[in-house]
Motif scaffolding. Sequence first.
Motif, PDB file in Angstrom:
ATOM      1  N   TYR A   1      68.927  37.402  18.775  1.00  0.00           N
ATOM      2  CA  TYR A   1      68.172  37.997  19.874  1.00  0.00           C
ATOM      3  C   TYR A   1      66.687  37.651  19.735  1.00  0.00           C
ATOM      4  O   TYR A   1      66.035  37.221  20.703  1.00  0.00           O
ATOM      5  CB  TYR A   1      68.360  39.510  19.878  1.00  0.00           C
ATOM      6  CG  TYR A   1      67.407  40.243  20.797  1.00  0.00           C
ATOM      7  CD1 TYR A   1      67.581  40.219  22.169  1.00  0.00           C
ATOM      8  CD2 TYR A   1      66.313  40.943  20.277  1.00  0.00           C
ATOM      9  CE1 TYR A   1      66.699  40.882  23.019  1.00  0.00           C
ATOM     10  CE2 TYR A   1      65.433  41.599  21.111  1.00  0.00           C
ATOM     11  CZ  TYR A   1      65.631  41.577  22.482  1.00  0.00           C
ATOM     12  OH  TYR A   1      64.751  42.217  23.304  1.00  0.00           O
ATOM     13  N   ILE A   2      66.140  37.821  18.538  1.00  0.00           N
ATOM     14  CA  ILE A   2      64.721  37.523  18.310  1.00  0.00           C
ATOM     15  C   ILE A   2      64.466  36.037  18.482  1.00  0.00           C
ATOM     16  O   ILE A   2      63.471  35.619  19.093  1.00  0.00           O
ATOM     17  CB  ILE A   2      64.295  38.013  16.914  1.00  0.00           C
ATOM     18  CG1 ILE A   2      64.366  39.547  16.859  1.00  0.00           C
ATOM     19  CG2 ILE A   2      62.897  37.540  16.567  1.00  0.00           C
ATOM     20  CD1 ILE A   2      64.172  40.127  15.473  1.00  0.00           C
ATOM     21  N   ALA A   3      65.366  35.192  17.947  1.00  0.00           N
ATOM     22  CA  ALA A   3      65.208  33.741  18.094  1.00  0.00           C
ATOM     23  C   ALA A   3      65.183  33.340  19.565  1.00  0.00           C
ATOM     24  O   ALA A   3      64.352  32.522  19.988  1.00  0.00           O
ATOM     25  CB  ALA A   3      66.330  33.018  17.356  1.00  0.00           C
ATOM     26  N   ASN A   4      66.080  33.904  20.344  1.00  0.00           N
ATOM     27  CA  ASN A   4      66.136  33.579  21.768  1.00  0.00           C
ATOM     28  C   ASN A   4      64.849  33.983  22.473  1.00  0.00           C
ATOM     29  O   ASN A   4      64.329  33.241  23.325  1.00  0.00           O
ATOM     30  CB  ASN A   4      67.337  34.282  22.406  1.00  0.00           C
ATOM     31  CG  ASN A   4      67.531  33.897  23.852  1.00  0.00           C
ATOM     32  OD1 ASN A   4      67.563  32.720  24.194  1.00  0.00           O
ATOM     33  ND2 ASN A   4      67.664  34.885  24.713  1.00  0.00           N
ATOM     34  N   GLU A   5      64.307  35.158  22.124  1.00  0.00           N
ATOM     35  CA  GLU A   5      63.067  35.610  22.746  1.00  0.00           C
ATOM     36  C   GLU A   5      61.886  34.733  22.331  1.00  0.00           C
ATOM     37  O   GLU A   5      61.002  34.451  23.138  1.00  0.00           O
ATOM     38  CB  GLU A   5      62.800  37.073  22.374  1.00  0.00           C
ATOM     39  CG  GLU A   5      63.789  38.057  22.986  1.00  0.00           C
ATOM     40  CD  GLU A   5      63.760  38.023  24.501  1.00  0.00           C
ATOM     41  OE1 GLU A   5      62.664  38.067  25.079  1.00  0.00           O
ATOM     42  OE2 GLU A   5      64.849  37.916  25.100  1.00  0.00           O
ATOM     43  N   LEU A   6      61.852  34.297  21.073  1.00  0.00           N
ATOM     44  CA  LEU A   6      60.760  33.429  20.621  1.00  0.00           C
ATOM     45  C   LEU A   6      60.804  32.081  21.324  1.00  0.00           C
ATOM     46  O   LEU A   6      59.767  31.508  21.669  1.00  0.00           O
ATOM     47  CB  LEU A   6      60.834  33.247  19.106  1.00  0.00           C
ATOM     48  CG  LEU A   6      60.595  34.504  18.256  1.00  0.00           C
ATOM     49  CD1 LEU A   6      60.697  34.169  16.774  1.00  0.00           C
ATOM     50  CD2 LEU A   6      59.238  35.118  18.564  1.00  0.00           C
ATOM     51  N   VAL A   7      62.005  31.556  21.536  1.00  0.00           N
ATOM     52  CA  VAL A   7      62.130  30.301  22.279  1.00  0.00           C
ATOM     53  C   VAL A   7      61.699  30.505  23.725  1.00  0.00           C
ATOM     54  O   VAL A   7      61.006  29.658  24.316  1.00  0.00           O
ATOM     55  CB  VAL A   7      63.581  29.779  22.207  1.00  0.00           C
ATOM     56  CG1 VAL A   7      63.775  28.582  23.130  1.00  0.00           C
ATOM     57  CG2 VAL A   7      63.937  29.397  20.777  1.00  0.00           C
ATOM     58  N   ARG A   8      62.095  31.629  24.310  1.00  0.00           N
ATOM     59  CA  ARG A   8      61.721  31.917  25.698  1.00  0.00           C
ATOM     60  C   ARG A   8      60.213  32.031  25.856  1.00  0.00           C
ATOM     61  O   ARG A   8      59.637  31.547  26.840  1.00  0.00           O
ATOM     62  CB  ARG A   8      62.390  33.219  26.149  1.00  0.00           C
ATOM     63  CG  ARG A   8      62.160  33.554  27.612  1.00  0.00           C
ATOM     64  CD  ARG A   8      62.678  34.936  27.939  1.00  0.00           C
ATOM     65  NE  ARG A   8      61.993  35.966  27.165  1.00  0.00           N
ATOM     66  CZ  ARG A   8      60.793  36.441  27.475  1.00  0.00           C
ATOM     67  NH1 ARG A   8      60.146  35.982  28.538  1.00  0.00           N
ATOM     68  NH2 ARG A   8      60.238  37.377  26.727  1.00  0.00           N
TER      69      ARG A   8
ATOM     70  N   MET B   1      68.528  24.072  21.395  1.00  0.00           N
ATOM     71  CA  MET B   1      67.226  24.608  21.783  1.00  0.00           C
ATOM     72  C   MET B   1      66.467  23.540  22.559  1.00  0.00           C
ATOM     73  O   MET B   1      66.327  22.404  22.097  1.00  0.00           O
ATOM     74  CB  MET B   1      66.434  25.029  20.540  1.00  0.00           C
ATOM     75  CG  MET B   1      65.023  25.494  20.826  1.00  0.00           C
ATOM     76  SD  MET B   1      64.185  26.162  19.352  1.00  0.00           S
ATOM     77  CE  MET B   1      64.154  24.712  18.265  1.00  0.00           C
ATOM     78  N   MET B   2      66.011  23.909  23.753  1.00  0.00           N
ATOM     79  CA  MET B   2      65.186  23.031  24.580  1.00  0.00           C
ATOM     80  C   MET B   2      63.768  23.594  24.603  1.00  0.00           C
ATOM     81  O   MET B   2      63.563  24.749  24.964  1.00  0.00           O
ATOM     82  CB  MET B   2      65.741  22.936  25.992  1.00  0.00           C
ATOM     83  CG  MET B   2      67.174  22.421  26.077  1.00  0.00           C
ATOM     84  SD  MET B   2      67.328  20.668  25.671  1.00  0.00           S
ATOM     85  CE  MET B   2      66.501  19.931  27.081  1.00  0.00           C
ATOM     86  N   LEU B   3      62.789  22.771  24.199  1.00  0.00           N
ATOM     87  CA  LEU B   3      61.404  23.227  24.131  1.00  0.00           C
ATOM     88  C   LEU B   3      60.487  22.261  24.879  1.00  0.00           C
ATOM     89  O   LEU B   3      60.545  21.054  24.645  1.00  0.00           O
ATOM     90  CB  LEU B   3      60.930  23.303  22.675  1.00  0.00           C
ATOM     91  CG  LEU B   3      61.335  24.502  21.825  1.00  0.00           C
ATOM     92  CD1 LEU B   3      60.797  24.324  20.410  1.00  0.00           C
ATOM     93  CD2 LEU B   3      60.820  25.785  22.426  1.00  0.00           C
TER      94      LEU B   3
ATOM     95  N   ILE C   1      58.401  29.102  15.359  1.00  0.00           N
ATOM     96  CA  ILE C   1      59.432  28.056  15.364  1.00  0.00           C
ATOM     97  C   ILE C   1      60.161  28.026  14.024  1.00  0.00           C
ATOM     98  O   ILE C   1      61.388  27.845  13.963  1.00  0.00           O
ATOM     99  CB  ILE C   1      58.809  26.691  15.682  1.00  0.00           C
ATOM    100  CG1 ILE C   1      58.353  26.649  17.148  1.00  0.00           C
ATOM    101  CG2 ILE C   1      59.798  25.562  15.414  1.00  0.00           C
ATOM    102  CD1 ILE C   1      59.479  26.839  18.147  1.00  0.00           C
ATOM    103  N   SER C   2      59.449  28.220  12.929  1.00  0.00           N
ATOM    104  CA  SER C   2      60.099  28.278  11.618  1.00  0.00           C
ATOM    105  C   SER C   2      61.079  29.439  11.545  1.00  0.00           C
ATOM    106  O   SER C   2      62.155  29.329  10.953  1.00  0.00           O
ATOM    107  CB  SER C   2      59.039  28.421  10.519  1.00  0.00           C
ATOM    108  OG  SER C   2      58.186  27.293  10.483  1.00  0.00           O
TER     109      SER C   2
END
Length: 383
Positions: free
Chosen positions: A331-338, A358-360, A258-259
Amino acid sequence: MAPAVKILVVDDIEQNLIALDALVARPDLILLKATSGAEALELLLEHDVALALVDVQMPGMDGFELAEFMRGSPRTRHVPIIFLTATDRSQQRTFRGYEAGAVDFLYKPFDPHILRSKLQTFVQLHAQKLQLAEQLEVQQQLLRTNELFVAVLGHDLRTPLAAVMTAAEVLSRIGGDERVLGAASRIRNSTRRMTRMVNQLLDLARVRAGQVGLQREMLDMGRVCRDIVDEISPPSAEQRVSVDTNGDTLGYWDVDRISQVLSNLIGNALQHGDPGQMVSVHIDGSQSETLRLSVQNAGIIPPEKIAKLFEPFQSGAPRPANSPGLGLGLYIANELVRVHGGSLSVCSGVARGTVFEMMLPRKDDVERSPVDLAPAAQSPALR
């Protein structure tokens, strides 16, 4: 040469098998002959066939029952079946045949030209399927090789980069000539930039290999966000990031991942937004199951770039030659959120500027990736 295609022919009358063999014989075809449903199933266990020509009326296991057995097995589920029958045309029998998995019916005596035409169609489809499967295997092998190369390269580069950084620190502490201090500073800055690129390449390899793991713990999103703002904002610069929270900001997330996402979103907003405008981070914890976080800046992303913004090696703005990233951050941020079970979206326009949202989910009991024991990259993955 392409391998011969195998065709299964099932008929309890030997003369019919001989006639079919003479009718469809071709150098590129192999006819597998069976005189009963049981014998046909044994052949299907040993061979991959492109088509099955099945007589309906057979003692013991008839053609419909054989088709049902074939449809029940993963190995033969997708084998096309053409029923051959000498009975009168019956709508009920036709419906039963199609329910059993038939693709067509041919009534005896049938036209040889029609049979050859249908046979050719399914042979071509089978050849195309094999060709696509071979191409897919080649592509997957290339992808695995590329990812392995990136991972090994990134891992091996860390050791010499650490040595260069140590040498630069020693030079800067020695002092003396301004030229030496300037060179040490440039070496240190370049090494940090290279380290961020290596970390991005390693993250890319982990994401594409499905090795992004999560170590969930109870976190306060507001506190994590403020820590990131303090980390990436220069001490001498005027505070340009405002953080406000609403409701419950607690949840079970991976603090390192998340960081990394927050570093990317806030760092992008500072880098690409209007330097004279504030960057606003809003954390909405009013919903019990989901937390919403938005990062807003005064910059505008061209509409043609938004569609590909979360793809690898893309960016919302032209990158200068000394950019610290490779266009992998979002791209990496999107995958980590996914992987956390959430979603990341963006909208950009004159009225509000650019807003990343971002929805978590606060807690996700389904682990979406195998645990990766490799340490997570600590430096911000800025674009």
